[in-house]
Write a protein that holds these residues in place. Structure first.
Motif, mmCIF file in Angstrom:
data_model
loop_
_atom_site.group_PDB
_atom_site.id
_atom_site.type_symbol
_atom_site.label_atom_id
_atom_site.label_comp_id
_atom_site.label_asym_id
_atom_site.label_seq_id
_atom_site.Cartn_x
_atom_site.Cartn_y
_atom_site.Cartn_z
ATOM 1 N N LEU A 214 0.814 -1.216 0.000
ATOM 2 C CA LEU A 214 0.000 0.000 0.000
ATOM 3 C C LEU A 214 0.846 1.263 0.000
ATOM 4 N N GLY A 215 2.141 1.117 0.196
ATOM 5 C CA GLY A 215 3.016 2.275 0.206
ATOM 6 C C GLY A 215 3.017 3.041 1.518
ATOM 7 N N LEU A 216 2.545 2.408 2.596
ATOM 8 C CA LEU A 216 2.519 3.078 3.892
ATOM 9 C C LEU A 216 3.850 3.000 4.620
ATOM 10 N N CYS A 217 4.682 2.039 4.263
ATOM 11 C CA CYS A 217 6.004 1.929 4.860
ATOM 12 C C CYS A 217 6.906 1.174 3.883
ATOM 13 N N LYS A 218 8.191 1.164 4.176
ATOM 14 C CA LYS A 218 9.164 0.465 3.345
ATOM 15 C C LYS A 218 9.388 -0.945 3.888
ATOM 16 N N GLN A 219 9.827 -1.839 2.993
ATOM 17 C CA GLN A 219 10.103 -3.210 3.412
ATOM 18 C C GLN A 219 11.241 -3.247 4.420
ATOM 19 N N SER A 220 12.229 -2.373 4.246
ATOM 20 C CA SER A 220 13.346 -2.337 5.189
ATOM 21 C C SER A 220 12.875 -1.911 6.575
ATOM 22 N N GLU A 221 11.923 -0.978 6.639
ATOM 23 C CA GLU A 221 11.396 -0.545 7.930
ATOM 24 C C GLU A 221 10.610 -1.660 8.611
ATOM 25 N N LEU A 222 9.829 -2.398 7.817
ATOM 26 C CA LEU A 222 9.071 -3.518 8.375
ATOM 27 C C LEU A 222 10.004 -4.610 8.872
ATOM 28 N N ASP A 223 11.029 -4.938 8.091
ATOM 29 C CA ASP A 223 11.985 -5.963 8.508
ATOM 30 C C ASP A 223 12.711 -5.549 9.782
#
Length: 251
Positions: A155-164
């Motif tokens: 959805l573009g609410l956060c980056k994959q790196s931030e989630l990881d």
């Protein structure tokens, strides 16, 4: 602050009004030396009006004179008490208006597939409040029956790196506290492609929400008795009190 406001416009002014080296201007404005050279050549920042750092209380003339005399001198930004803490903003992440309606779906996805994340971590990733997260976690949200879990990265609410990074931090905290992720929780960890390709969850009517754990086990004995009665077979003659032939002969 590590660099002046309107850094590129400040670099334009320094190139036009001083004899500072490209490296000195680049280090002061946070630009690459070649980018400053492009400004001098007219290839970069064309049409940008110069921003005077002296008039705007960002640089002293004495500092510029020292830099012009010594090419190895690094310009120092003038201290501005009003700018302290300007780069460190508190509060949840800003979410554009066009994506705010997608936040409940991303919260539900994080709650379902990453139960190790705390409410604070989810709030920072998606940019929401703890009451909203708690309502979705407890399925008391007013629109919970219409919410489908969607990956916040998609959805573009956060980056994959931030989630990881958030997941790794949560797992490290749980490991430090002696809590180990169960097998069921590990099975829930899926990639973005798998979550998007999966079938949507069936919607439960709001009229029967909360009855997911309702069981008829308490009435099992009554149900067994009903089954026993239905399995019995009855003869039609048993419903009538007809005398036997032998009794009639004796009379």
């Amino acid at each position: 602050m590590t660099k002046p406001i309107m850094a590129k416009a400040t670099a334009v002014w320094l190139v036009d009004n001083t004899t500072l080296s490209f490296k000195q201007i680049g280090d002061f404005c946070g630009l690459h030396e070649l980018e400053v050279q492009g400004i001098a050549d007219g290839d970069v920042a064309t049409g940008v009006k110069g921003f005077d750092p002296i008039a705007n209380n960002q640089l002293d003339q004495d500092e510029i004179d020292r830099g012009e005399k010594d090419p190895a001198h690094n310009l120092k930004l003038k201290h501005n008490p009003a700018a302290l803490g300007e780069e460190k903003r508190r509060g949840p992440r800003y979410t554009p208006l066009s994506k705010r309606q997608d936040r409940p779906a991303s919260i539900l996805w994080l709650v379902k597939f990453h139960p190790e994340l705390s409410d604070g971590q989810i709030g920072k990733l998606v940019g929401t409040t703890k009451p909203t997260i708690q309502a979705i976690r407890e399925r008391t949200h007013w629109n919970i029956s219409n919410i489908q879990p969607i990956d916040p990265v998609a959805l573009g609410l956060c980056k994959q790196s931030e989630l990881d990074a958030a997941v790794q931090s949560a797992n490290a905290k749980r490991a430090k506290e002696g809590l180990v992720m169960t097998d069921d929780e590990r099975r829930k960890l899926v990639s973005t492609e798998q979550s998007l390709a999966g079938d949507p969850e069936p919607k439960m009517p709001s009229a029967i929400s909360g009855l997911e754990t309702f069981s008829l086990s308490g009435n099992s004995s009554a149900a067994d008795e009903d089954e026993d009665e239905t399995e019995k077979t009855y003869d039609a003659d048993s419903f009538f009190n007809l005398p036997d032939d032998k009794d009639e002969d004796n009379k």
